[in-house]
Design a protein around this motif. Structure first.
Motif, PDB file in Angstrom:
ATOM      1  N   VAL A 316       0.841  -1.195   0.000  1.00  0.00           N
ATOM      2  CA  VAL A 316       0.000   0.000   0.000  1.00  0.00           C
ATOM      3  C   VAL A 316       0.880   1.251   0.000  1.00  0.00           C
ATOM      4  CG1 VAL A 316      -1.773   1.287   1.243  1.00  0.00           C
ATOM      5  CG2 VAL A 316      -1.809  -1.226   1.255  1.00  0.00           C
ATOM      6  N   TYR A 317       0.543   2.204  -0.872  1.00  0.00           N
ATOM      7  CA  TYR A 317       1.180   3.530  -0.864  1.00  0.00           C
ATOM      8  C   TYR A 317       0.116   4.564  -0.564  1.00  0.00           C
ATOM      9  CZ  TYR A 317       3.396   7.828  -2.488  1.00  0.00           C
ATOM     10  OH  TYR A 317       3.884   9.104  -2.569  1.00  0.00           O
ATOM     11  N   VAL A 318       0.339   5.353   0.490  1.00  0.00           N
ATOM     12  CA  VAL A 318      -0.602   6.395   0.890  1.00  0.00           C
ATOM     13  C   VAL A 318       0.073   7.748   0.686  1.00  0.00           C
ATOM     14  CG1 VAL A 318      -2.058   7.294   2.722  1.00  0.00           C
ATOM     15  CG2 VAL A 318      -1.579   4.839   2.625  1.00  0.00           C
ATOM     16  N   ASP A 319      -0.489   8.557  -0.202  1.00  0.00           N
ATOM     17  CA  ASP A 319       0.051   9.889  -0.474  1.00  0.00           C
ATOM     18  C   ASP A 319      -0.852  10.903   0.211  1.00  0.00           C
ATOM     19  OD1 ASP A 319       1.079  12.259  -1.513  1.00  0.00           O
ATOM     20  OD2 ASP A 319       1.628  11.316  -3.406  1.00  0.00           O
ATOM     21  N   GLY A 326       0.826  13.867 -11.158  1.00  0.00           N
ATOM     22  CA  GLY A 326       2.229  14.012 -11.524  1.00  0.00           C
ATOM     23  C   GLY A 326       3.102  14.617 -10.452  1.00  0.00           C
ATOM     24  N   SER A 327       2.492  15.113  -9.387  1.00  0.00           N
ATOM     25  CA  SER A 327       3.273  15.760  -8.332  1.00  0.00           C
ATOM     26  C   SER A 327       4.232  14.793  -7.661  1.00  0.00           C
ATOM     27  CB  SER A 327       2.325  16.375  -7.293  1.00  0.00           C
ATOM     28  OG  SER A 327       3.050  16.902  -6.215  1.00  0.00           O
ATOM     29  N   SER A 328       3.742  13.620  -7.256  1.00  0.00           N
ATOM     30  CA  SER A 328       4.628  12.629  -6.631  1.00  0.00           C
ATOM     31  C   SER A 328       4.282  11.208  -7.002  1.00  0.00           C
ATOM     32  CB  SER A 328       4.613  12.791  -5.103  1.00  0.00           C
ATOM     33  OG  SER A 328       3.309  12.622  -4.590  1.00  0.00           O
ATOM     34  N   ILE A 329       3.007  10.897  -7.177  1.00  0.00           N
ATOM     35  CA  ILE A 329       2.629   9.514  -7.509  1.00  0.00           C
ATOM     36  C   ILE A 329       3.211   9.101  -8.859  1.00  0.00           C
ATOM     37  CG2 ILE A 329       0.710   7.946  -7.980  1.00  0.00           C
ATOM     38  CD1 ILE A 329      -0.978   9.555  -6.047  1.00  0.00           C
ATOM     39  N   TRP A 332       7.374  10.305  -9.078  1.00  0.00           N
ATOM     40  CA  TRP A 332       8.361   9.702  -8.174  1.00  0.00           C
ATOM     41  C   TRP A 332       8.031   8.260  -7.805  1.00  0.00           C
ATOM     42  CZ3 TRP A 332       7.304   8.557  -2.845  1.00  0.00           C
ATOM     43  CH2 TRP A 332       8.388   7.979  -2.191  1.00  0.00           C
ATOM     44  N   PHE A 333       6.875   8.036  -7.181  1.00  0.00           N
ATOM     45  CA  PHE A 333       6.606   6.695  -6.663  1.00  0.00           C
ATOM     46  C   PHE A 333       6.532   5.647  -7.768  1.00  0.00           C
ATOM     47  CE2 PHE A 333       3.818   3.245  -5.253  1.00  0.00           C
ATOM     48  CZ  PHE A 333       4.522   2.832  -4.130  1.00  0.00           C
ATOM     49  N   LYS A 334       5.808   5.936  -8.821  1.00  0.00           N
ATOM     50  CA  LYS A 334       5.659   4.963  -9.910  1.00  0.00           C
ATOM     51  C   LYS A 334       6.979   4.678 -10.612  1.00  0.00           C
ATOM     52  CE  LYS A 334       1.086   4.249 -10.106  1.00  0.00           C
ATOM     53  NZ  LYS A 334       0.442   2.912 -10.083  1.00  0.00           N
ATOM     54  N   LYS A 335       7.837   5.691 -10.711  1.00  0.00           N
ATOM     55  CA  LYS A 335       9.052   5.557 -11.513  1.00  0.00           C
ATOM     56  C   LYS A 335      10.293   5.210 -10.697  1.00  0.00           C
ATOM     57  CE  LYS A 335       7.542   8.766 -15.132  1.00  0.00           C
ATOM     58  NZ  LYS A 335       7.858  10.036 -15.847  1.00  0.00           N
ATOM     59  N   GLN A 336      10.387   5.705  -9.471  1.00  0.00           N
ATOM     60  CA  GLN A 336      11.651   5.604  -8.745  1.00  0.00           C
ATOM     61  C   GLN A 336      11.627   4.700  -7.520  1.00  0.00           C
ATOM     62  OE1 GLN A 336      13.707   9.399  -8.130  1.00  0.00           O
ATOM     63  NE2 GLN A 336      12.353  10.372  -9.598  1.00  0.00           N
ATOM     64  N   LYS A 353     -10.101  20.585  -4.370  1.00  0.00           N
ATOM     65  CA  LYS A 353     -11.030  20.104  -5.383  1.00  0.00           C
ATOM     66  C   LYS A 353     -10.486  20.248  -6.799  1.00  0.00           C
ATOM     67  CE  LYS A 353     -15.009  21.340  -2.503  1.00  0.00           C
ATOM     68  NZ  LYS A 353     -16.234  22.180  -2.414  1.00  0.00           N
ATOM     69  N   ALA A 354      -9.487  21.106  -6.982  1.00  0.00           N
ATOM     70  CA  ALA A 354      -8.946  21.355  -8.317  1.00  0.00           C
ATOM     71  C   ALA A 354      -8.353  20.095  -8.941  1.00  0.00           C
ATOM     72  CB  ALA A 354      -7.880  22.445  -8.252  1.00  0.00           C
ATOM     73  N   PHE A 355      -7.992  19.120  -8.116  1.00  0.00           N
ATOM     74  CA  PHE A 355      -7.321  17.929  -8.649  1.00  0.00           C
ATOM     75  C   PHE A 355      -8.229  16.703  -8.737  1.00  0.00           C
ATOM     76  CE2 PHE A 355      -4.052  20.409  -6.286  1.00  0.00           C
ATOM     77  CZ  PHE A 355      -3.307  20.817  -7.387  1.00  0.00           C
TER      78      PHE A 355
END
Length: 514
Positions: A316-319, A326-329, A332-336, A353-355
């Motif tokens: 489990v990854y909790v952001d 694209g900010s971190s999931i 960073w997380f998916k790729k690195q 709500k913008a995201f």
């Protein structure tokens, strides 16, 4: 004229020759098995195998005597015959025969044991059990390989509770090659094993993290012993053999095994060992933290780079404070992040709500459109925008949402005030994951980390998290205005450093994030 008596004599001579030939075959077979292969005659009358088997070849090398044969089902096709006569298969039989003899000597196995080998595609371990006299043995795998291995049903192992005295998993199959989710396989093993029965597993992982993760999976069993042995091929040159025994009812009921935590917890010692091996904290405040992050990210010692994470029920990854994908999931997380080929369930917790619309089209990610908080309540948020820019949704940057400090503060900034539901993040975590799961968390919550982290300790939820990437917010030097500090946050870098240090001192693997 000769009397017609020669004809019966002719048939008598033929019959005698046939009988003598049959006896000769038996003698030659006996001499071959006993003299050439060095075997004892213990498999049926006159060393003939049971009806369902044919003797094919003699084994080679100096292995255990009763493992010096390879057999094949009379109904097997060419592929199975090639398998059962291969040197690798015979070598594996030799190895498992030695292993099981040791287990018999230690009292974990006997001739009357009802045994099962799980996740065994070739059945070498099953045949080895039969060879040493444990005949009531069966293997199970997704695809059958009769008569040694039967097929696994979709619903699980086709056996009743408390069926087997002994269950075996060899060849690192339980965690590396299993075709089923690990928690389902473990559940079936514990269900079908008799109370006080034994489960033995061979694994290649030897670090303390993976070992304790393995033990945590088998909550109805207790550890009897663990030892390191030499493997039989290059894929597993060294093996850790783990022996567990199923507890009786009173032992199981003496402890809560539902995987949930109470209000307190203690980070176990094997996790503290990882903290001692982590990268050093940056003790001196960086003048340009955004540059420091890019440099420091190469120094981070990720947990999966230090230990094997195979023995976990779920990943489990909790952001927390995810912002855009694209900010971190995605970036960073998916790729690195080193995932060891595991598939992670991803939770994105984002109050802005913008995201929200962006996450609706992202597969495998569950959006929680709330603010992580210390209790369930409605919150008022300031939403700031970059100075000198129009208030456009696409221009919202990292760290532009914070709790409203007072009702009068709404007129002191050029932004907007929104209401959103906050939820008790610690209690949500406790209801979502267990100690058997591997949990990674990134937290960027605009200063409320000084509220959330103590809450995680207070509730015991901190013990559910294996690794944390924490951005601590303080009155840092501003990028736009050299020599000026941000007035947005009251905390200092020293207070952030104290937060990181206290987490590590209490056994939590935390990394500095910017």
């Amino acid at each position: 004229m000769e009397p017609p008596a020669a004809k019966p004599n002719f048939f008598s001579n033929v019959l005698v020759k046939v009988l003598l030939f049959g006896v000769l075959i038996i003698i030659v077979r006996f001499a071959y098995i006993v003299t050439i292969t060095g075997e004892s005659c213990n498999l049926g009358d006159f060393c003939f195998l049971p009806e369902s088997f044919n003797l094919v070849i003699a084994g080679t090398g100096s292995g255990v005597s009763t493992a010096n044969r390879a057999v094949v089902s009379t109904s097997a096709g060419p592929t199975q015959r090639d398998l059962y006569t291969s040197k690798d298969w015979i070598k594996a039989v030799h190895f498992y025969s030695d292993v099981f003899r040791d287990l018999v000597s230690d009292g974990y196995l006997s001739a009357i044991s009802k045994t099962m080998c799980v996740e065994t595609p070739k059945g070498e371990d099953v045949f080895a059990l039969k060879e040493i006299g444990i005949l009531d043995s069966i293997g199970i795998y997704k695809k059958a390989s009769k008569p040694l291995v039967i097929s696994l049903k979709e619903s699980g192992l086709p056996f009743d509770e408390n069926t087997f005295d002994f269950i075996f998993s060899g060849g690192d199959r339980l965690d590396k090659t299993s075709r089923r989710p690990l928690d389902l396989t473990v559940s079936d093993i514990q269900r079908t094993l008799k109370p006080e029965g034994f489960f033995v597993a061979h694994v290649s992982s030897k670090d303390t993290y993976s070992f304790n993760s393995f033990l945590d999976l088998f909550n109805s069993c207790k550890l009897i012993k663990s030892r390191d042995i030499e493997g039989y091929d290059s894929s597993m040159p060294f093996i850790r053999e783990i022996v567990l025994q199923k507890k009786v009812g009173s032992e199981i009921l003496s402890k809560n095994y539902d995987g949930k935590l109470g209000n307190t917890c203690s980070v176990p010692g094997y996790k503290r060992d990882l903290v001692r091996n982590a990268e050093a904290l940056i003790t001196e405040e960086p003048l340009k933290p955004w540059i420091t992050l890019k440099r420091n990210i190469h120094n981070i010692k990720y947990l999966p780079a230090m230990a094997d994470i195979s023995f976990k029920s779920r990943y489990v990854y909790v952001d927390v404070g995810a912002r855009s994908y694209g900010s971190s999931i995605g970036s960073w997380f998916k790729k690195q992040y080193p995932k060891q080929n595991r598939t992670f369930d991803v939770y994105a917790i984002e109050a802005d709500k913008a995201f929200y619309e962006e996450y609706r089209v992202k597969k495998g990610i569950k959006l929680l459109p709330y603010a992580a908080w210390v209790r369930n309540e409605t919150l008022r948020f300031e939403i700031n925008h970059d100075p000198g820019k129009e208030a456009k949704v696409k221009e919202r940057g990292m760290g532009r949402i914070q709790l409203v400090k007072s009702a009068s503060s709404s007129g002191s900034f050029s932004g907007e005030v929104n209401e959103i539901e906050g939820f008790d993040f610690a209690e949500w975590l406790k209801s979502t994951v267990t100690e058997k799961d591997f949990v990674v968390m990134k937290m960027d919550v605009e200063g409320t980390e000084f509220d959330l982290i103590p809450r995680l300790f207070e509730t015991g939820a901190i013990c559910l998290i294996d690794e944390i990437f924490l951005e601590c917010h303080y009155n840092r030097w501003q990028r736009c205005c050299p020599g000026q500090r941000s007035s947005k946050y009251e905390k200092t870098y020293g207070q952030c450093l104290d937060l990181f240090t206290s987490l590590r001192d209490r056994g939590v693997l935390v990394h500095q994030w910017w």
